[in-house]
Design a protein around this motif. Structure first.
Motif, PDB file in Angstrom:
ATOM      1  N   VAL A 286       0.846  -1.206   0.000  1.00 26.68           N
ATOM      2  CA  VAL A 286       0.000   0.000   0.000  1.00 26.68           C
ATOM      3  C   VAL A 286       0.876   1.249   0.000  1.00 26.68           C
ATOM      4  N   GLU A 287       1.929   1.234   0.821  1.00 27.20           N
ATOM      5  CA  GLU A 287       2.809   2.412   0.898  1.00 27.20           C
ATOM      6  C   GLU A 287       3.625   2.613  -0.385  1.00 27.20           C
ATOM      7  N   MET A 288       3.956   1.527  -1.070  1.00 23.56           N
ATOM      8  CA  MET A 288       4.620   1.663  -2.375  1.00 23.56           C
ATOM      9  C   MET A 288       3.677   2.378  -3.349  1.00 23.56           C
ATOM     10  N   SER A 289       2.382   1.978  -3.324  1.00 24.91           N
ATOM     11  CA  SER A 289       1.385   2.625  -4.188  1.00 24.91           C
ATOM     12  C   SER A 289       1.329   4.119  -3.904  1.00 24.91           C
ATOM     13  N   GLN A 290       1.359   4.459  -2.616  1.00 21.45           N
ATOM     14  CA  GLN A 290       1.225   5.865  -2.229  1.00 21.45           C
ATOM     15  C   GLN A 290       2.459   6.691  -2.605  1.00 21.45           C
ATOM     16  N   HIS A 291       3.535   6.006  -2.994  1.00 21.25           N
ATOM     17  CA  HIS A 291       4.771   6.719  -3.343  1.00 21.25           C
ATOM     18  C   HIS A 291       4.854   7.003  -4.846  1.00 21.25           C
ATOM     19  N   ALA A 292       3.814   6.620  -5.593  1.00 18.31           N
ATOM     20  CA  ALA A 292       3.875   6.703  -7.061  1.00 18.31           C
ATOM     21  C   ALA A 292       4.130   8.115  -7.569  1.00 18.31           C
ATOM     22  N   ALA A 293       3.627   9.107  -6.856  1.00 12.57           N
ATOM     23  CA  ALA A 293       3.782  10.489  -7.328  1.00 12.57           C
ATOM     24  C   ALA A 293       5.251  10.877  -7.455  1.00 12.57           C
ATOM     25  N   TYR A 294       6.125  10.156  -6.737  1.00 16.38           N
ATOM     26  CA  TYR A 294       7.554  10.487  -6.777  1.00 16.38           C
ATOM     27  C   TYR A 294       8.360   9.549  -7.665  1.00 16.38           C
ATOM     28  N   THR A 295       7.733   8.442  -8.063  1.00 15.73           N
ATOM     29  CA  THR A 295       8.518   7.427  -8.770  1.00 15.73           C
ATOM     30  C   THR A 295       8.029   7.160 -10.188  1.00 15.73           C
ATOM     31  N   ASP A 296       6.825   7.596 -10.509  1.00 13.07           N
ATOM     32  CA  ASP A 296       6.249   7.275 -11.817  1.00 13.07           C
ATOM     33  C   ASP A 296       6.644   8.345 -12.832  1.00 13.07           C
ATOM     34  N   ALA A 297       7.898   8.285 -13.275  1.00 15.66           N
ATOM     35  CA  ALA A 297       8.428   9.263 -14.239  1.00 15.66           C
ATOM     36  C   ALA A 297       8.406  10.678 -13.676  1.00 15.66           C
ATOM     37  N   ALA A 298       8.541  10.786 -12.377  1.00 17.21           N
ATOM     38  CA  ALA A 298       8.649  12.108 -11.768  1.00 17.21           C
ATOM     39  C   ALA A 298      10.058  12.639 -11.998  1.00 17.21           C
ATOM     40  N   ALA A 299      10.183  13.946 -12.118  1.00 21.00           N
ATOM     41  CA  ALA A 299      11.496  14.530 -12.402  1.00 21.00           C
ATOM     42  C   ALA A 299      11.904  15.491 -11.296  1.00 21.00           C
ATOM     43  N   SER A 300      13.116  15.283 -10.744  1.00 21.37           N
ATOM     44  CA  SER A 300      13.714  16.251  -9.823  1.00 21.37           C
ATOM     45  C   SER A 300      15.216  16.005  -9.887  1.00 21.37           C
ATOM     46  N   ILE A 301      16.006  16.914  -9.338  1.00 20.41           N
ATOM     47  CA  ILE A 301      17.450  16.792  -9.565  1.00 20.41           C
ATOM     48  C   ILE A 301      18.223  16.287  -8.344  1.00 20.41           C
TER      49      ILE A 301
END
Ligand SMILES: [Zn+2]
Length: 652
Positions: free
Chosen positions: A397-412
């Motif tokens: 469940v917590e992996m799902s909730q982390h999608a906003a940062y891992t699903d082709a998200a871009a930061s440096i």
């Protein structure tokens, strides 16, 4: 159960119209044109778009959109920040390089910019016509691309909309470049004008990617137990021959039928058809994106190459399963989708992970993957979750909730996702495998994961929404647990499964469960010593530097490994190993020690601090899945029967 009607291979349905541009839709049968009436002519409140491509070679298009009936309120026009099926923010407004606004009389109005994504226009006469230009050159499921060969439009990436007008009908007219032979492929509703399409509301419009190109079209028909038929269309922009597209369509049909067999029926596709919008060209960007009545799938694979054509089926299988799972069996936290921000969901382990599991499983059932090939490919999934260091800190469940940062998200900045995150695709597929095998075990084969998916379908997916684009009865995490108890008539089983393996961070005993099907799960080389995944580079000045993370590709030292416990981290320099200068050779000698052996290292940390540490090797935990016969035991009749029930075709 559904049967396939005749496949219409070789029939490319194109009719030339006065405009010179051929179009498919008026010629396509629409036997089950249902509910609302999205094809009705524009009403006073309709939001109307006109799309032109003045210079496609420069990768921009012009969109003219007219908002009427605004009263005296300012128009709040905005671009989406996110797109369904992609969970990170992508800021589509960044590619707009020209914005003009006019009232009904054509008088120019001056916009203000309250946010980076929004243009406010006041002082109008109840009507505002916005004309904007937007750049795009990424042809995948998320962005939009235009060039001399095609325009590939993901709608949130390319179309502006207005706050407060989300329920209004939408009408869009495409004007292909002069002299092009572009046709239009889309799940939008057709009209009598072959270049004009409609959507009943913003949600459906945003969900309707559109491909404009000289694509090839094939179709076949599927039939539901209630007698209704649906056309499954394959619209492919590709570099192969007609025969290659015929072959691909035949394969797609086999996969589609196997999918229908899981649920016992196909969804009631609102337009009467489902369209695979496929792009297989050398300049495509790889992706696959699910939508209600279509998928937007692209790749550099060539369908002229039989092996690559077979590879393409992986994404096709995955995306079509989404027509049930996520498009209609939909988590409540994604319904309706919020285009103004990232969307967080409890349940991508089911929405994506179970889809991942079935995407592969159904290729086995359809006969495209041999059962004997490397333990049917589940070894990688099991290994990634059993040994994934991310499971020590996050549940499915917590992996799902982390999608906003891992699903082709871009930061440096650097991230530690390599050690703290396991993709919910992989994690969810491992949970699906665990649940499928556990259900079969606890019921002697009477209950399977197919039954669970069917129950979710009938309970949450099948009830029709008020209008196309909306889901009437989305589910919560709690509902998933409750329905497992309903299915098994065993609340204790359902609670234990969710407590431990979905909301908790435990893993099932895959070794016992897989043996039911005659597959042995075992460590690859348990006699080998192991310190964890530590990669080093020799320094000219002596010693070995531990490689730093590069995005998610190289991870920091994983939690729970001997290296982590001994204090090793990327950027440290290993100076000595067991009293010898650290070199590739002495590092290799340490890696070849046995479980329980130790090595003493001196490390130079940031700032020059020197530390001495002792590392105790563990047995290498990497798992493999092999056929029981390859492990030296016979495949029993029970195992054979289990395998057939699990992996055999279900198409009658
Ligand atoms: Zn997916």
């Amino acid at each position: 159960m559904k049967r396939a009607a005749a496949i219409l291979c070789g029939v490319v349905m194109m009719v030339a119209f006065a405009s010179g541009a051929p179009n498919l839709h008026p010629t396509l049968p629409n036997p089950t044109q249902p509910s609302p009436n999205p094809t009705q002519p524009a009403s006073a409140s309709t939001v109307s778009y006109r799309v032109t491509f003045p210079e496609p070679e420069h990768h921009w298009m012009q969109v003219e959109v007219t908002f009427t009936g605004l009263g005296t309120r300012p128009l709040q026009a905005r671009m989406s920040r996110s797109s369904p099926g992609r969970y990170a923010v992508h800021e589509f407004a960044k590619n707009i390089f020209s914005f003009e606004a006019f009232n009904a009389k054509g008088v120019a109005l001056t916009p203000t910019r309250p946010t980076p994504y929004q243009w406010n226009v006041s002082g109008h006469d109840g009507t505002v016509r916005v004309v904007y230009k937007i750049f795009g050159d990424r042809g995948d499921g998320t962005y939009f691309a235009v060039d001399n060969t095609h325009a590939r439009l993901n709608i949130p990436a390319s179309f502006m909309w207005a706050i407060g007008l989300e329920n209004r009908p939408v009408r869009v007219t495409f004007v292909p470049p002069a002299g092009s032979s572009w046709k239009i492929g889309t799940q939008l509703f057709p009209t009598s004008d072959p270049m004009t399409f409609t959507a009943p509301n913003l949600q459906y419009f945003m969900d309707s990617p559109t491909e404009l190109s000289d694509f090839g079209l094939r179709s076949f028909t599927v039939k539901n137990p209630d007698g209704k038929t649906y056309d499954i269309r394959v619209a492919a922009h590709h570099d192969g021959s007609d025969a290659d597209l015929d072959a691909l369509t035949n394969d797609v049909e086999r996969v589609v039928l196997e999918q229908g067999a899981v649920f016992g029926e196909f969804p009631a596709f609102e337009t009467g058809n489902y369209t695979f919008l496929l792009d297989y060209t050398p300049h495509s960007d790889g992706d696959g994106m699910e939508h209600r009545n279509s998928t937007f799938t692209s790749s550099r694979l060539s369908i002229a190459n039989p092996q690559q054509r077979r590879q393409a089926l992986g994404t096709i299988s995955h995306e079509f399963f989404h027509a049930w799972n996520v498009e209609r069996i939909r988590p409540a936290d994604l319904e309706p989708f919020n285009f103004t921000d990232a969307n967080i969901s409890c349940c991508l382990w089911l929405a994506e992970g179970f889809t991942q599991y079935y995407g592969n499983l159904l290729l086995i059932r359809a006969g495209f993957t041999a059962v004997s090939q490397g333990g049917i490919g589940f070894g990688g999934t099991i290994n990634a979750v059993v040994n994934g260091s991310g499971r020590l800190v996050r549940s499915a469940v917590e992996m799902s909730q982390h999608a906003a940062y891992t699903d082709a998200a871009a930061s440096i900045d650097k991230t530690e996702f390599g050690r703290s995150f396991i993709s919910y695709y992989t994690y969810g597929a491992a949970v699906a495998l665990a649940l499928d095998l556990s259900l079969r075990e606890m019921s002697d084969g009477a209950i399977t994961l197919d039954d669970y998916m069917r129950l979710l379908w009938v309970t949450y997916g099948k009830p029709a929404g008020a209008t196309p684009g909306l889901v009437a009865r989305p589910y919560t995490l709690r509902d998933l647990r409750t329905q497992l108890a309903v299915l098994t008539k065993n609340k204790a089983f359902a609670d234990e499964f969710f407590d431990k393996y979905v909301e908790g961070r435990e893993v099932v005993n895959y070794e016992r469960l897989m043996l039911q099907a005659g597959f042995v799960v075992r460590p690859r080389s348990p006699e080998a010593g192991w310190i964890g995944n530590v990669q080093v580079t020799p320094l000219e000045s002596g010693g070995l530097t531990i490689n730093p993370p590069q995005g998610n590709a190289v991870s920091p030292i994983a939690f729970g490994t001997p290296a982590y416990e001994a204090g090793l981290e990327y950027g440290n320099v290993i100076v000595t190993i067991d009293g010898q200068p650290a070199t590739v050779e002495t590092f290799g000698a340490m890696s070849r020690k046995k479980p329980g052996d130790t090595a003493t290292l001196t490390l130079r940390r940031r700032g020059g601090q020197m530390v001495t540490t002792t590392i105790t090797l563990k047995p290498n935990p990497a798992l493999v899945v092999i056929d029981v016969e390859a492990a030296g035991a016979p495949l029993t009749d029970m195992q054979k029967a289990f395998r057939e029930s699990w992996l055999g075709s279900k198409v009658k």
